[in-house]
Design a protein around this motif. Sequence first.
Motif, PDB file in Angstrom:
ATOM      1  N   ILE A 118       0.850  -1.196   0.000  1.00 54.56           N
ATOM      2  CA  ILE A 118       0.000   0.000   0.000  1.00 54.56           C
ATOM      3  C   ILE A 118       0.885   1.245   0.000  1.00 54.56           C
ATOM      4  CG2 ILE A 118      -1.729   1.294   1.320  1.00 54.56           C
ATOM      5  CD1 ILE A 118      -2.664  -1.355   2.529  1.00 54.56           C
ATOM      6  N   LYS A 119       0.462   2.269  -0.737  1.00 59.21           N
ATOM      7  CA  LYS A 119       1.116   3.586  -0.699  1.00 59.21           C
ATOM      8  C   LYS A 119       0.267   4.539   0.123  1.00 59.21           C
ATOM      9  CE  LYS A 119       3.871   6.921  -1.515  1.00 59.21           C
ATOM     10  NZ  LYS A 119       3.576   7.381  -0.158  1.00 59.21           N
ATOM     11  N   TRP A 120       0.959   5.278   1.029  1.00 57.90           N
ATOM     12  CA  TRP A 120       0.268   6.251   1.877  1.00 57.90           C
ATOM     13  C   TRP A 120       1.220   7.381   2.236  1.00 57.90           C
ATOM     14  CZ3 TRP A 120      -0.702   5.666   7.785  1.00 57.90           C
ATOM     15  CH2 TRP A 120      -1.589   6.662   8.229  1.00 57.90           C
ATOM     16  N   VAL A 121       0.758   8.609   2.132  1.00 58.44           N
ATOM     17  CA  VAL A 121       1.497   9.837   2.476  1.00 58.44           C
ATOM     18  C   VAL A 121       2.937   9.751   1.933  1.00 58.44           C
ATOM     19  CG1 VAL A 121       1.894  11.527   4.303  1.00 58.44           C
ATOM     20  CG2 VAL A 121       0.039   9.910   4.528  1.00 58.44           C
ATOM     21  N   GLY A 122       3.800  10.691   2.291  1.00 58.84           N
ATOM     22  CA  GLY A 122       5.186  10.672   1.851  1.00 58.84           C
ATOM     23  C   GLY A 122       5.329  10.752   0.343  1.00 58.84           C
ATOM     24  N   SER A 123       5.438  11.983  -0.219  1.00 56.53           N
ATOM     25  CA  SER A 123       5.517  12.181  -1.681  1.00 56.53           C
ATOM     26  C   SER A 123       4.339  11.527  -2.390  1.00 56.53           C
ATOM     27  CB  SER A 123       6.843  11.632  -2.227  1.00 56.53           C
ATOM     28  OG  SER A 123       7.938  12.343  -1.711  1.00 56.53           O
ATOM     29  N   GLN A 124       3.173  11.662  -1.818  1.00 56.60           N
ATOM     30  CA  GLN A 124       1.960  11.105  -2.407  1.00 56.60           C
ATOM     31  C   GLN A 124       1.287  12.200  -3.227  1.00 56.60           C
ATOM     32  OE1 GLN A 124      -0.615   9.236   0.435  1.00 56.60           O
ATOM     33  NE2 GLN A 124      -1.871   8.228  -1.092  1.00 56.60           N
ATOM     34  N   SER A 125       1.832  12.427  -4.409  1.00 58.23           N
ATOM     35  CA  SER A 125       1.299  13.487  -5.262  1.00 58.23           C
ATOM     36  C   SER A 125       0.474  12.947  -6.410  1.00 58.23           C
ATOM     37  CB  SER A 125       2.451  14.328  -5.826  1.00 58.23           C
ATOM     38  OG  SER A 125       3.355  13.506  -6.548  1.00 58.23           O
ATOM     39  N   ALA A 126       0.719  11.693  -6.778  1.00 59.09           N
ATOM     40  CA  ALA A 126       0.001  11.059  -7.883  1.00 59.09           C
ATOM     41  C   ALA A 126       0.204   9.559  -7.733  1.00 59.09           C
ATOM     42  CB  ALA A 126       0.542  11.553  -9.225  1.00 59.09           C
ATOM     43  N   THR A 127      -0.195   8.810  -8.721  1.00 61.20           N
ATOM     44  CA  THR A 127       0.068   7.377  -8.702  1.00 61.20           C
ATOM     45  C   THR A 127       1.565   7.118  -8.682  1.00 61.20           C
ATOM     46  OG1 THR A 127      -0.319   5.310  -9.896  1.00 61.20           O
ATOM     47  CG2 THR A 127       0.010   7.267 -11.227  1.00 61.20           C
ATOM     48  N   THR A 128       1.991   5.983  -8.135  1.00 62.02           N
ATOM     49  CA  THR A 128       3.427   5.680  -8.087  1.00 62.02           C
ATOM     50  C   THR A 128       3.927   5.098  -9.397  1.00 62.02           C
ATOM     51  OG1 THR A 128       3.136   3.410  -7.281  1.00 62.02           O
ATOM     52  CG2 THR A 128       3.268   5.159  -5.620  1.00 62.02           C
ATOM     53  N   GLY A 129       3.054   4.394 -10.140  1.00 62.57           N
ATOM     54  CA  GLY A 129       3.511   3.709 -11.344  1.00 62.57           C
ATOM     55  C   GLY A 129       4.358   2.482 -11.052  1.00 62.57           C
ATOM     56  N   VAL A 130       4.393   2.027  -9.797  1.00 60.78           N
ATOM     57  CA  VAL A 130       5.241   0.900  -9.415  1.00 60.78           C
ATOM     58  C   VAL A 130       4.435  -0.396  -9.484  1.00 60.78           C
ATOM     59  CG1 VAL A 130       6.604  -0.129  -7.551  1.00 60.78           C
ATOM     60  CG2 VAL A 130       6.687   2.340  -7.941  1.00 60.78           C
ATOM     61  N   PRO A 131       4.897  -1.380 -10.240  1.00 63.76           N
ATOM     62  CA  PRO A 131       4.197  -2.668 -10.265  1.00 63.76           C
ATOM     63  C   PRO A 131       4.116  -3.269  -8.866  1.00 63.76           C
ATOM     64  CG  PRO A 131       5.911  -2.574 -11.950  1.00 63.76           C
ATOM     65  CD  PRO A 131       6.096  -1.372 -11.086  1.00 63.76           C
ATOM     66  N   ASN A 132       3.043  -4.000  -8.611  1.00 64.68           N
ATOM     67  CA  ASN A 132       2.820  -4.736  -7.356  1.00 64.68           C
ATOM     68  C   ASN A 132       2.523  -3.847  -6.153  1.00 64.68           C
ATOM     69  OD1 ASN A 132       3.012  -7.413  -8.331  1.00 64.68           O
ATOM     70  ND2 ASN A 132       5.245  -7.213  -8.420  1.00 64.68           N
ATOM     71  N   VAL A 133       2.387  -2.529  -6.343  1.00 69.45           N
ATOM     72  CA  VAL A 133       1.792  -1.698  -5.294  1.00 69.45           C
ATOM     73  C   VAL A 133       0.287  -1.795  -5.517  1.00 69.45           C
ATOM     74  CG1 VAL A 133       1.551   0.606  -4.319  1.00 69.45           C
ATOM     75  CG2 VAL A 133       3.791  -0.195  -5.072  1.00 69.45           C
ATOM     76  N   ASP A 134      -0.385  -2.445  -4.590  1.00 66.52           N
ATOM     77  CA  ASP A 134      -1.772  -2.849  -4.824  1.00 66.52           C
ATOM     78  C   ASP A 134      -2.777  -1.728  -4.606  1.00 66.52           C
ATOM     79  OD1 ASP A 134      -1.032  -5.700  -5.139  1.00 66.52           O
ATOM     80  OD2 ASP A 134      -0.489  -5.520  -3.031  1.00 66.52           O
ATOM     81  N   TRP A 135      -2.520  -0.886  -3.595  1.00 65.06           N
ATOM     82  CA  TRP A 135      -3.518   0.103  -3.187  1.00 65.06           C
ATOM     83  C   TRP A 135      -2.869   1.475  -2.958  1.00 65.06           C
ATOM     84  CZ3 TRP A 135      -8.631  -1.500  -2.709  1.00 65.06           C
ATOM     85  CH2 TRP A 135      -8.870  -2.864  -2.533  1.00 65.06           C
ATOM     86  N   MET A 136      -3.665   2.505  -3.138  1.00 69.38           N
ATOM     87  CA  MET A 136      -3.330   3.864  -2.709  1.00 69.38           C
ATOM     88  C   MET A 136      -4.341   4.250  -1.640  1.00 69.38           C
ATOM     89  SD  MET A 136      -1.541   6.843  -3.414  1.00 69.38           S
ATOM     90  CE  MET A 136      -1.133   7.039  -5.148  1.00 69.38           C
TER      91      MET A 136
END
Length: 752
Positions: free
Chosen positions: A493-511
């Motif tokens: 999961i991606k949360w906060v910390g340079s959370q300006s847009a999608t990460t574009g990283v494979p296998n990051v399942d959720w924002m």
Amino acid sequence: MPALAAFSEAVAALKQGRGLDAVPLLEAALVAEPEHALARLNLGMALMDIGRLDSCEPHLQEAAAALPHMAEPQFRLGRLAHLRGDLAAARQGYEAALLRRGDHVPALAGLGVVEQAEGRPLQAEALLREALLHAPGDSSVMLELARSRMSRGEHLQALEEIEAVLEREPEHGQAGLLWTDALVQAHGHAAARERMERAIAADPFGAARVAGLAAMLDGCGAPSEALAQWRLAEALAPQDGQILSGLGHALWRQRSYQEARAVFERAVAILPQDRKIRVALGEQLFRTHRLAEAAETLRRAMRELGPDYRGNATLALVEVAQGLQDQALGACEAAGGENELLLRLCSLGPYHDELSRPLELRAVADRLHAGLSTDLLPYQAPARAGRERLRIGLLSAHFGTHPVGWLTLPGIEALPREEMELVILSLGDREGPLARRFRERADRWIAINPGITERGLVDMLRAEEFDILIDLGGHGHGGRVRALRHRCAPVQIKWVGSQSATTGVPNVDWMLTDRWETPAGFEAQYTERLLRLPDGYVCYLPPPHAPEVGPAPILARGHVTFGCFNNLAKVTPGLLACWERIMRALPDARLVLRTHALGDAPTRAAFEARAGEAGLPMDRVEMHSALPHGELLAAYGGIDISLDPFPYNGGLTVCESLWMGVPVLARIGEHFAGRHAFSHLSNVGLADWAEADEQGYVRQAIRRAADPAALAALRAGLRARVAASPLCDGPRFGAGLAEALRRAWSERPGKG
């Protein structure tokens, strides 16, 4: 001074290593006698040796034409091309020098290095051995020969040659670093360290070996021990540029940017032809907010020594920080490859009036996703036998006084201990009250060397057998979200910390997000699924040192005072145009800007000129540098309304402004970073302070400024309102976060 006397004095200065003193003497000799070819050659050589590479080339070319039988001008032109990364031109220069003088040792060695770089180690070694026949014991040649041997796996033979250099020159920092590499390759880390420590015990004043140990400790994830050894090596050999570079990088990793900058300045003076060191100095100038100097240092390094992907990437960051979003695009494109994509996705695109459009950002993310989807390491989900709690990892370099800390800590503290085991993975040592609270909540705290390789980080994360791994760093400074492409946990999961847009990283399942940041229909902007929380996507921790809210300044002053305490990166031409319309409609209004970049005099002057050209009445605009946090919060006492920037909104600044009783006027954007303010305002019941377009933004600023009584009333009760809202309700947020994590776990990839 006659030409002959000036030339003779200059040659004496050059023999004593005083290139700076020689330059004006040689220039004087050429004024007196413009056709003095040897003065021309020596001037080119002197300028090259002191790092003025943009000035030396014309003199060397004239000398080569005037002295066609001499090897040195040809060698120097080849060396200049080599420094700039042009191997074909370097070969041409070296071969031309050798045609004129077959025993020219530097040309033989240079040509050997070119052969090695082009994948011909046997030819390289033949040339290097020939150079040694003419200059037995030449340390630089012997080290190049050792490098060539190492490239062919002959580590023990390479060690013999490196040891021979160290016996003669125990302060040769480059030899010490190569010694470490050879030892590790030949014997492995544990045995290499034993041998290194024995050698240092036998000769404790050998700076090169101490530097080698420091480099090994850095590589093994012991940054504090490494820094102590780098300091010792520097004390033993304070004039070795490579040792200074190692110390500078160690200080950089410890976030001691001011000291690192001073060390790199010394290193550049000693090794002005080393592009990496000069780029590193530019990076430290950037970290210490000397932006104009950083930009010039980086531009000059690349102008003199050729393009550098890291130099261009840093230059793009510097120019964005100066508010030069359009100009930064050139450096961004020059960085190329993955660096360009990351800059467009995170560091430039979200701040740019045009590049921040959702389809633009998603297109960049898709290109990044495709590039990161190759060579993925196979993953096997861990067995969970006997485990009752969800094991959750939190990965970041910012568990402290940073937006990550202020915007996540209350919710993390409120996660149910009986259900969730929290492991905090810190990519940087953190001290202070927030860091201590993170440590207290964590079931385990793991410090990770920020310099760890991607494979090393993946192995470490997988060994923890997490159920859920949450990244709180993104692609920003110190962030390592890229490693998650290999999948390190069943749910990522991606949360906060340079959370300006999608990460574009494979296998990051959720924002992790909310309904205001990403309403229905926004799914197409993201490579991740959207995990919406019931309220806002963050939970604000008001700082205990915040002063009390004061009275509305408009009541005493009789005019409205607008403010913006955001980074200059967020002040775009479109935003300036809106501010101009607001200030023109309110001839008594004032605007106060406060940020680090305005403490840099050239950056401030350039911004003042741009703002004036945009029509802002600069006699009513105050510009200030940043302040310590408590004083910064107190400065809101002089502001009636915060004018939030766009297309990249404020995040933490919105929360701080509201806490200090200052309402925030925002424009609602189309991408994640453009909706931060709308999320926070909605979460405290002030959604009507957010407008859908620039016209509404301008109209509302004018309308709100015309009602001092309403501003004063809102200010008086705003802190209590924020405190009672979901924005600051840790238990409520924690419950919502826990439920979201349960959902993510229940819908994990491959379940069933």
